[in-house]
Design a protein around this motif. Structure first.
Motif, PDB file in Angstrom:
ATOM      1  N   MET A 133      37.620   7.746  38.225  1.00  0.00           N
ATOM      2  CA  MET A 133      38.236   8.805  37.424  1.00  0.00           C
ATOM      3  C   MET A 133      37.615  10.157  37.799  1.00  0.00           C
ATOM      4  N   THR A 134      38.458  11.148  38.038  1.00  0.00           N
ATOM      5  CA  THR A 134      37.978  12.468  38.415  1.00  0.00           C
ATOM      6  C   THR A 134      37.370  13.182  37.217  1.00  0.00           C
ATOM      7  N   GLN A 135      36.183  13.712  37.415  1.00  0.00           N
ATOM      8  CA  GLN A 135      35.519  14.418  36.338  1.00  0.00           C
ATOM      9  C   GLN A 135      36.048  15.843  36.245  1.00  0.00           C
ATOM     10  N   GLY A 136      36.060  16.371  35.029  1.00  0.00           N
ATOM     11  CA  GLY A 136      36.494  17.743  34.840  1.00  0.00           C
ATOM     12  C   GLY A 136      35.399  18.713  35.243  1.00  0.00           C
ATOM     13  N   ILE A 137      35.782  19.953  35.399  1.00  0.00           N
ATOM     14  CA  ILE A 137      34.827  21.009  35.726  1.00  0.00           C
ATOM     15  C   ILE A 137      33.880  21.228  34.547  1.00  0.00           C
ATOM     16  N   ASP A 138      32.604  21.340  34.855  1.00  0.00           N
ATOM     17  CA  ASP A 138      31.606  21.653  33.835  1.00  0.00           C
ATOM     18  C   ASP A 138      31.712  23.141  33.515  1.00  0.00           C
ATOM     19  N   ALA A 139      32.286  23.453  32.387  1.00  0.00           N
ATOM     20  CA  ALA A 139      32.546  24.847  32.020  1.00  0.00           C
ATOM     21  C   ALA A 139      31.273  25.634  31.738  1.00  0.00           C
ATOM     22  N   THR A 140      30.142  24.944  31.605  1.00  0.00           N
ATOM     23  CA  THR A 140      28.893  25.652  31.321  1.00  0.00           C
ATOM     24  C   THR A 140      28.233  26.175  32.597  1.00  0.00           C
ATOM     25  N   GLN A 141      28.670  25.705  33.758  1.00  0.00           N
ATOM     26  CA  GLN A 141      28.070  26.126  35.018  1.00  0.00           C
ATOM     27  C   GLN A 141      28.677  27.436  35.508  1.00  0.00           C
ATOM     28  N   PRO A 142      27.859  28.332  36.029  1.00  0.00           N
ATOM     29  CA  PRO A 142      28.422  29.527  36.667  1.00  0.00           C
ATOM     30  C   PRO A 142      29.261  29.110  37.874  1.00  0.00           C
ATOM     31  N   ARG A 143      30.453  29.679  38.016  1.00  0.00           N
ATOM     32  CA  ARG A 143      31.356  29.266  39.090  1.00  0.00           C
ATOM     33  C   ARG A 143      31.971  30.469  39.786  1.00  0.00           C
ATOM     34  N   PHE A 144      32.317  30.235  41.046  1.00  0.00           N
ATOM     35  CA  PHE A 144      33.052  31.214  41.832  1.00  0.00           C
ATOM     36  C   PHE A 144      34.315  30.541  42.330  1.00  0.00           C
ATOM     37  N   PHE A 145      35.453  30.991  41.839  1.00  0.00           N
ATOM     38  CA  PHE A 145      36.742  30.427  42.226  1.00  0.00           C
ATOM     39  C   PHE A 145      37.324  31.265  43.365  1.00  0.00           C
ATOM     40  N   TYR A 146      37.792  30.581  44.397  1.00  0.00           N
ATOM     41  CA  TYR A 146      38.287  31.289  45.578  1.00  0.00           C
ATOM     42  C   TYR A 146      39.415  30.509  46.245  1.00  0.00           C
ATOM     43  N   ASP A 147      40.153  31.219  47.106  1.00  0.00           N
ATOM     44  CA  ASP A 147      41.123  30.621  48.006  1.00  0.00           C
ATOM     45  C   ASP A 147      40.991  31.370  49.320  1.00  0.00           C
ATOM     46  N   PHE A 148      40.979  30.655  50.436  1.00  0.00           N
ATOM     47  CA  PHE A 148      40.799  31.298  51.737  1.00  0.00           C
ATOM     48  C   PHE A 148      41.942  32.244  52.097  1.00  0.00           C
ATOM     49  N   VAL A 149      43.053  32.165  51.394  1.00  0.00           N
ATOM     50  CA  VAL A 149      44.169  33.063  51.662  1.00  0.00           C
ATOM     51  C   VAL A 149      43.896  34.471  51.124  1.00  0.00           C
ATOM     52  N   SER A 150      42.860  34.607  50.309  1.00  0.00           N
ATOM     53  CA  SER A 150      42.558  35.862  49.631  1.00  0.00           C
ATOM     54  C   SER A 150      41.545  36.704  50.402  1.00  0.00           C
ATOM     55  N   PRO A 151      41.947  37.885  50.915  1.00  0.00           N
ATOM     56  CA  PRO A 151      40.975  38.742  51.604  1.00  0.00           C
ATOM     57  C   PRO A 151      39.894  39.262  50.675  1.00  0.00           C
ATOM     58  N   PHE A 152      40.220  39.400  49.396  1.00  0.00           N
ATOM     59  CA  PHE A 152      39.231  39.925  48.452  1.00  0.00           C
ATOM     60  C   PHE A 152      38.171  38.869  48.112  1.00  0.00           C
ATOM     61  N   SER A 153      38.533  37.593  48.208  1.00  0.00           N
ATOM     62  CA  SER A 153      37.527  36.540  48.059  1.00  0.00           C
ATOM     63  C   SER A 153      36.519  36.633  49.204  1.00  0.00           C
ATOM     64  N   TYR A 154      37.029  36.882  50.408  1.00  0.00           N
ATOM     65  CA  TYR A 154      36.152  37.063  51.572  1.00  0.00           C
ATOM     66  C   TYR A 154      35.220  38.251  51.362  1.00  0.00           C
ATOM     67  N   LEU A 155      35.783  39.377  50.955  1.00  0.00           N
ATOM     68  CA  LEU A 155      34.977  40.585  50.789  1.00  0.00           C
ATOM     69  C   LEU A 155      33.902  40.411  49.722  1.00  0.00           C
ATOM     70  N   LEU A 156      34.228  39.684  48.674  1.00  0.00           N
ATOM     71  CA  LEU A 156      33.248  39.472  47.609  1.00  0.00           C
ATOM     72  C   LEU A 156      32.135  38.532  48.053  1.00  0.00           C
ATOM     73  N   LEU A 157      32.486  37.490  48.797  1.00  0.00           N
ATOM     74  CA  LEU A 157      31.458  36.566  49.275  1.00  0.00           C
ATOM     75  C   LEU A 157      30.541  37.246  50.288  1.00  0.00           C
ATOM     76  N   GLU A 158      31.071  38.208  51.044  1.00  0.00           N
ATOM     77  CA  GLU A 158      30.239  38.949  51.990  1.00  0.00           C
ATOM     78  C   GLU A 158      29.198  39.812  51.280  1.00  0.00           C
ATOM     79  N   GLN A 159      29.358  39.983  49.995  1.00  0.00           N
ATOM     80  CA  GLN A 159      28.378  40.733  49.196  1.00  0.00           C
ATOM     81  C   GLN A 159      27.474  39.780  48.418  1.00  0.00           C
ATOM     82  N   TYR A 160      27.314  38.580  48.924  1.00  0.00           N
ATOM     83  CA  TYR A 160      26.569  37.534  48.222  1.00  0.00           C
ATOM     84  C   TYR A 160      25.152  37.962  47.861  1.00  0.00           C
ATOM     85  N   ASP A 161      24.548  38.779  48.716  1.00  0.00           N
ATOM     86  CA  ASP A 161      23.180  39.211  48.435  1.00  0.00           C
ATOM     87  C   ASP A 161      23.083  40.109  47.207  1.00  0.00           C
TER      88      ASP A 161
END
Length: 219
Positions: free
Chosen positions: A1-29
């Motif tokens: 059975m697939t477990q649901g997302i733990d809503a208490t964990q900090p998360r970063f939602f992304y899709d590779f089709v999104s240029p802004f996801s790329y730009l934000l990850l490039e600012q990871y530091d």
């Protein structure tokens, strides 16, 4: 059975089709020092669920978004090259990220292959090169895995249940922060979480809707 997302964990939602996801990850530091779980979701499915029209279906909005992505990249000093076609099918790239464990270095390398070098990951020879780049030789077989596809679908469904409506989105302390330009807000709320409990923030967060069909000034 697939477990649901733990809503208490900090998360970063992304899709590779999104240029802004790329730009934000490039600012990871610059990200706040929290153990964000990298969570791939299908952007188009989010649009469909919330009844949003994709930007690329509105010609003038499409052109503006591409120019804005390039502008932000130049402003931030981030290398940027659009793939030859957009949108492209990001499914196999998403499945590759899941198969590889989804850690930041892997996800960042996939983003860079697409948005720094300008490759369309849905093209077979490009996907093969991407698999070699990240050291996953059986990428094509993995991309056909029902288990990986189910995980991606489950991620998207769980994200929708949490209220995620677009990417990139941070989820921190049960709050969502959408867009590359939301990073300053994320940093501020990480340092000053009680701001979200302030009287005015609570008031506008529950503001009554105006006349149906009224268009806001920014989308």
């Amino acid at each position: 059975m697939t477990q649901g997302i733990d809503a208490t964990q900090p998360r970063f939602f992304y899709d590779f089709v999104s240029p802004f996801s790329y730009l934000l990850l490039e600012q990871y530091d610059k990200w706040p020092n929290f153990p964000f779980v990298m969570t791939p979701v299908m952007l188009y499915d989010l649009y469909q669920h919330w009844g949003q029209r994709p930007a690329y279906e509105v010609p003038t909005k499409r052109g503006f978004i591409y120019r804005h992505a390039l502008f932000r990249a130049e402003q931030l000093g981030i290398p940027f090259r659009m793939p030859p076609l957009h949108p492209f099918d990001s499914t196999n790239a998403m499945l590759l990220a899941i198969a590889g464990g989804g850690e930041v270095p892997l996800v960042r390398e996939i983003f860079r292959f697409i948005w720094r070098e300008g490759h369309d990951p849905s093209v077979e020879e490009n996907f093969k090169a991407l698999c070699e780049r990240v050291g996953i030789s059986d990428g094509h077989a993995l991309a056909g895995s029902d288990a990986l596809r189910h995980e991606l679908t489950n991620n998207t469904e769980q994200a929708i249940r949490l209220g995620v409506f677009g990417v990139p989105t941070f989820r921190l302390n049960n709050q969502m922060f959408w867009g590359e330009d939301a990073l300053p807000m994320v940093l501020y709320c990480a340092r000053t979480p009680n701001w979200l409990d302030s009287k005015e923030v609570k008031r506008i967060s529950k503001l009554a809707a105006g006349r149906p069909g009224t268009v806001l000034g920014h989308d």
